[in-house]
Design an enzyme around this catalytic site. Sequence first.
Site, PDB file in Angstrom:
ATOM      1  N   SER A  91       0.852  -1.198   0.000  1.00  0.00           N
ATOM      2  CA  SER A  91       0.000   0.000   0.000  1.00  0.00           C
ATOM      3  C   SER A  91       0.888   1.247   0.000  1.00  0.00           C
ATOM      4  O   SER A  91       1.448   1.640   1.033  1.00  0.00           O
ATOM      5  CB  SER A  91      -0.892  -0.012   1.242  1.00  0.00           C
ATOM      6  OG  SER A  91      -1.714   1.135   1.235  1.00  0.00           O
ATOM      7  N   HIS A 116      -0.537  -1.164  -4.571  1.00  0.00           N
ATOM      8  CA  HIS A 116      -1.856  -0.736  -4.086  1.00  0.00           C
ATOM      9  C   HIS A 116      -1.871   0.778  -3.922  1.00  0.00           C
ATOM     10  O   HIS A 116      -1.075   1.338  -3.163  1.00  0.00           O
ATOM     11  CB  HIS A 116      -2.146  -1.420  -2.746  1.00  0.00           C
ATOM     12  CG  HIS A 116      -3.540  -1.248  -2.263  1.00  0.00           C
ATOM     13  ND1 HIS A 116      -4.607  -1.992  -2.749  1.00  0.00           N
ATOM     14  CD2 HIS A 116      -4.061  -0.411  -1.339  1.00  0.00           C
ATOM     15  CE1 HIS A 116      -5.712  -1.618  -2.116  1.00  0.00           C
ATOM     16  NE2 HIS A 116      -5.406  -0.664  -1.256  1.00  0.00           N
ATOM     17  N   ASP A 118      -4.193   3.865  -2.906  1.00  0.00           N
ATOM     18  CA  ASP A 118      -5.455   4.263  -2.253  1.00  0.00           C
ATOM     19  C   ASP A 118      -5.874   5.651  -2.709  1.00  0.00           C
ATOM     20  O   ASP A 118      -5.109   6.610  -2.581  1.00  0.00           O
ATOM     21  CB  ASP A 118      -5.277   4.256  -0.728  1.00  0.00           C
ATOM     22  CG  ASP A 118      -5.170   2.840  -0.190  1.00  0.00           C
ATOM     23  OD1 ASP A 118      -4.169   2.521   0.470  1.00  0.00           O
ATOM     24  OD2 ASP A 118      -6.075   2.047  -0.486  1.00  0.00           O
ATOM     25  N   MET A 120      -8.784   8.475  -2.122  1.00  0.00           N
ATOM     26  CA  MET A 120      -9.861   8.820  -1.186  1.00  0.00           C
ATOM     27  C   MET A 120     -10.403  10.211  -1.532  1.00  0.00           C
ATOM     28  O   MET A 120      -9.644  11.092  -1.931  1.00  0.00           O
ATOM     29  CB  MET A 120      -9.320   8.810   0.240  1.00  0.00           C
ATOM     30  CG  MET A 120      -8.719   7.462   0.639  1.00  0.00           C
ATOM     31  SD  MET A 120      -8.101   7.504   2.335  1.00  0.00           S
ATOM     32  CE  MET A 120      -7.253   5.923   2.413  1.00  0.00           C
ATOM     33  N   HIS A 149      -7.390   1.341  -5.470  1.00  0.00           N
ATOM     34  CA  HIS A 149      -8.494   1.162  -4.518  1.00  0.00           C
ATOM     35  C   HIS A 149      -9.272   2.468  -4.453  1.00  0.00           C
ATOM     36  O   HIS A 149      -8.839   3.429  -3.813  1.00  0.00           O
ATOM     37  CB  HIS A 149      -7.887   0.785  -3.152  1.00  0.00           C
ATOM     38  CG  HIS A 149      -8.910   0.559  -2.095  1.00  0.00           C
ATOM     39  ND1 HIS A 149      -8.556   0.356  -0.778  1.00  0.00           N
ATOM     40  CD2 HIS A 149     -10.255   0.478  -2.143  1.00  0.00           C
ATOM     41  CE1 HIS A 149      -9.653   0.168  -0.054  1.00  0.00           C
ATOM     42  NE2 HIS A 149     -10.700   0.233  -0.863  1.00  0.00           N
ATOM     43  N   MET A 151     -11.787   4.670  -3.051  1.00  0.00           N
ATOM     44  CA  MET A 151     -12.664   4.932  -1.906  1.00  0.00           C
ATOM     45  C   MET A 151     -13.315   6.294  -2.161  1.00  0.00           C
ATOM     46  O   MET A 151     -12.995   7.305  -1.523  1.00  0.00           O
ATOM     47  CB  MET A 151     -11.854   4.930  -0.600  1.00  0.00           C
ATOM     48  CG  MET A 151     -11.412   3.530  -0.188  1.00  0.00           C
ATOM     49  SD  MET A 151     -10.107   3.505   1.027  1.00  0.00           S
ATOM     50  CE  MET A 151      -8.680   3.654  -0.050  1.00  0.00           C
ATOM     51  N   MET A 220     -12.305  -5.640   3.092  1.00  0.00           N
ATOM     52  CA  MET A 220     -11.647  -4.673   3.974  1.00  0.00           C
ATOM     53  C   MET A 220     -11.615  -5.259   5.374  1.00  0.00           C
ATOM     54  O   MET A 220     -12.662  -5.692   5.900  1.00  0.00           O
ATOM     55  CB  MET A 220     -12.403  -3.352   3.980  1.00  0.00           C
ATOM     56  CG  MET A 220     -12.268  -2.532   2.715  1.00  0.00           C
ATOM     57  SD  MET A 220     -10.571  -2.223   2.223  1.00  0.00           S
ATOM     58  CE  MET A 220      -9.989  -1.195   3.571  1.00  0.00           C
ATOM     59  N   ASP A 259      -7.284  -6.183   2.810  1.00  0.00           N
ATOM     60  CA  ASP A 259      -6.672  -4.867   2.923  1.00  0.00           C
ATOM     61  C   ASP A 259      -6.936  -4.263   4.296  1.00  0.00           C
ATOM     62  O   ASP A 259      -8.079  -4.034   4.671  1.00  0.00           O
ATOM     63  CB  ASP A 259      -7.273  -3.954   1.825  1.00  0.00           C
ATOM     64  CG  ASP A 259      -6.652  -2.576   1.806  1.00  0.00           C
ATOM     65  OD1 ASP A 259      -7.174  -1.705   1.078  1.00  0.00           O
ATOM     66  OD2 ASP A 259      -5.649  -2.361   2.512  1.00  0.00           O
TER      67      ASP A 259
END
Length: 304
Positions: A91, A116, A118, A120, A149, A151, A220, A259
């Site tokens: 990540s 990975h 992320d 957001m 990912h 979000m 998750m 994750d």
Amino acid sequence: VTMSQNTYWQILRKELCINGTWNSSYNDVVNDWHESIKAMADGKLNVKPLITHKFPLSECNTAFKMMKNKTEFYNKYAGSRLNMKKKISPSVMCADFFDLKNCIRQFEESKIDMLHVDIMDGSFVPNYTLGTDFVKILKANTAIPLDIHLMVENPESKLDWFQLSPDDYVAVHCESTPHIHKAVAAVKNKGCRALAALNPGTPICALENITDDIDGGLVMTVDPGFAGQKLIPSALEKIKKLREYLDERGCDNIEIEVDGNVSFHNAALMNEMGANIFVSGTSGVFSKDGTIKENIAKLRGIIS
Ligand code: DX5
Ligand code: ZN
């Protein structure tokens, strides 16, 4: 072929659950797996009465015969799932950004499977992290496939913002859009692998109507939004339940990514439960107890 008890059990269940429901008492009986299998194969542990009234004897005999020749059993029942590669996906939000170039080089030298990333939006989760320009920079500086990912609210309307390639994975949250089919289709239309992500509180049945469309489920194991959180214990059982849920529907080629607090200890448990893609952050690849390379090697040893 080596396999975890859980995998062997899943495959045998699939063989014996040819029709009809699984007899729960059988689960109780076959608790010490290998001894029981050996005893069954040697004909010492007579579990046939427990299950033959559920299944035609011929099918049970097939399975028991198979067990006598484990290699044949494994090969026949291994399926894509058993051959499913165990993958590490560090990540990147947990990386030392003052040393990111060196970090990416170490990933390349360690041949990790994907990165990975992320994303957001401060709305679906109460935080901001990496963005579209960061993805562009990664694309320009490394060939490692990305594991994006999302979000974000309504990811289907934001996918075009990202520079993606066919070997990338993109996870969209079932909770983030009323149109999950559109979101998954938007990922597939980019040629990417589509993962449907579930927050810890979202039941696995949320995937029921999209198992034909997704390439994987992202379980998750923490509430999304921040690194360094603690595993939500019930998420472990959820991984197992999802693996069973998918296998019983013949979806043994659908991957399971985990994750959140995928520490070395937790990774071993998640592996046993049937996960095959491990997002690793502060408690794994970026753990202070070792270098990135050492941590990757340690994690790889645990999950393979
Ligand atoms: C959290 C992110 C995770 C997180 C993992 O919302 O999706 O990828 O960065 O960090 P650790 O491994 O420290 O939980
Ligand atoms: Zn993530």
